[in-house]
Motif scaffolding. Sequence first.
Motif, mmCIF file in Angstrom:
data_model
loop_
_atom_site.group_PDB
_atom_site.id
_atom_site.type_symbol
_atom_site.label_atom_id
_atom_site.label_comp_id
_atom_site.label_asym_id
_atom_site.label_seq_id
_atom_site.Cartn_x
_atom_site.Cartn_y
_atom_site.Cartn_z
ATOM 1 N N LYS A 63 23.721 -50.596 -50.058
ATOM 2 C CA LYS A 63 24.479 -49.570 -50.845
ATOM 3 C C LYS A 63 23.675 -49.849 -52.168
ATOM 4 O O LYS A 63 23.045 -48.962 -52.539
ATOM 5 C CB LYS A 63 25.665 -49.538 -51.289
ATOM 6 N N SER A 64 23.885 -50.261 -53.163
ATOM 7 C CA SER A 64 23.205 -50.235 -53.697
ATOM 8 C C SER A 64 22.799 -51.882 -54.896
ATOM 9 O O SER A 64 23.275 -52.599 -54.363
ATOM 10 C CB SER A 64 24.370 -50.069 -55.458
ATOM 11 N N GLN B 47 21.830 -53.966 -58.397
ATOM 12 C CA GLN B 47 21.923 -54.440 -59.689
ATOM 13 C C GLN B 47 21.908 -56.088 -60.565
ATOM 14 O O GLN B 47 21.733 -57.032 -59.385
ATOM 15 C CB GLN B 47 23.313 -54.410 -60.648
#
Length: 355
Positions: free
Chosen positions: A125-126, A128
């Motif tokens: 999804k993402s 970081q």
Amino acid sequence: MNNRPPPSQTPSQRTAPRPAPAARAPQRSDGPPPPRKGEIQVRPTGAILPPSNIQGNALMVVIAIMAFLACLTLGAVSMVRATAASWQSQISREVTIQIKPDDSIDMNQALTRARDLALTFVGTKSGQIVDEAATARLLEPWLGSGLDINDLPVPRLVIITIDENNPPDFAAMRDLLTSQIPQAFLDDHRTWVDRLVSMARTTVLIGFGILILVFTAMVLTVIFATRGALSGNRHIIEVLHFVGAESPFVAREFQKHFLKISLKGSAVGSVAAASLFALASFWQDQRLATPQADQATALFGRFEIGFSGYMGIFATMIVIALLTTVTARLTVMRAIYEIDQIRSDPSRTDGLPQD
């Protein structure tokens, strides 16, 4: 003989008919109506067992303690399972890419490259990148404040959020990262998830084992209490059984007696356990963001059992009451059967068998 009327009565008074007495209004009575002429008044029968005695009160206290321990164990198991499920969900939602420092690579470029490669897989999804300040805060509890990350061989992290229902191919992702960035290492946290699942299952098994021990101790206590009540009222039971009272009738009287005791005792123990969980949850809510509450939350999770937990406590109370009642009934039926066996054997005159 003198048949003359007395002088105080006048002729009109002697000849006038007497008035009929006025009908009285029926008086209401809360008690049973008086028996009619020819009817047989049946007196209410008394209970075979006294409604309250020292043995009954002691048994009620024992059942209350057993119910408290059983409900406390059930609530603790529910809390541990909920905490383990929360930890498992948090760990399963993320994977971590660690990049070890090396003089031959540009760390910032390697971090960006690793994030972009991971996001190319379906199920991610993402991503970081954990910066230097966040990395220093992670190490602060062990190495103190004021650290210079560049002076320490500390790996840098990239956190990738994944779809729990459709996770990516971790083996392919690990191979791609290793081929493109040799210093990269993918940690999918599978080891921690497996340990949490194993811990939760072990806790549930231990909880059920404790419940079985509590129920076993309670059943044995009820058996001894029923035997004691039978011994104390043996003459009454023998007379009733001799005049025609069947075994189910006597067992039903004992069943009612122990049902009342078990309902009272289990209700007290269950309410005490539910109140303890409610007070613990209230204490935790009142002390949020404090060191004591944070440590308790990290170790035990939230002191909340939810609606299902309270329903489980209520179900435990009903199970204890039913188990006590069935145990008392079976014990009485068994004891009366032994009495009949003794009567049918002329060589035995010892009466009710002793345990």
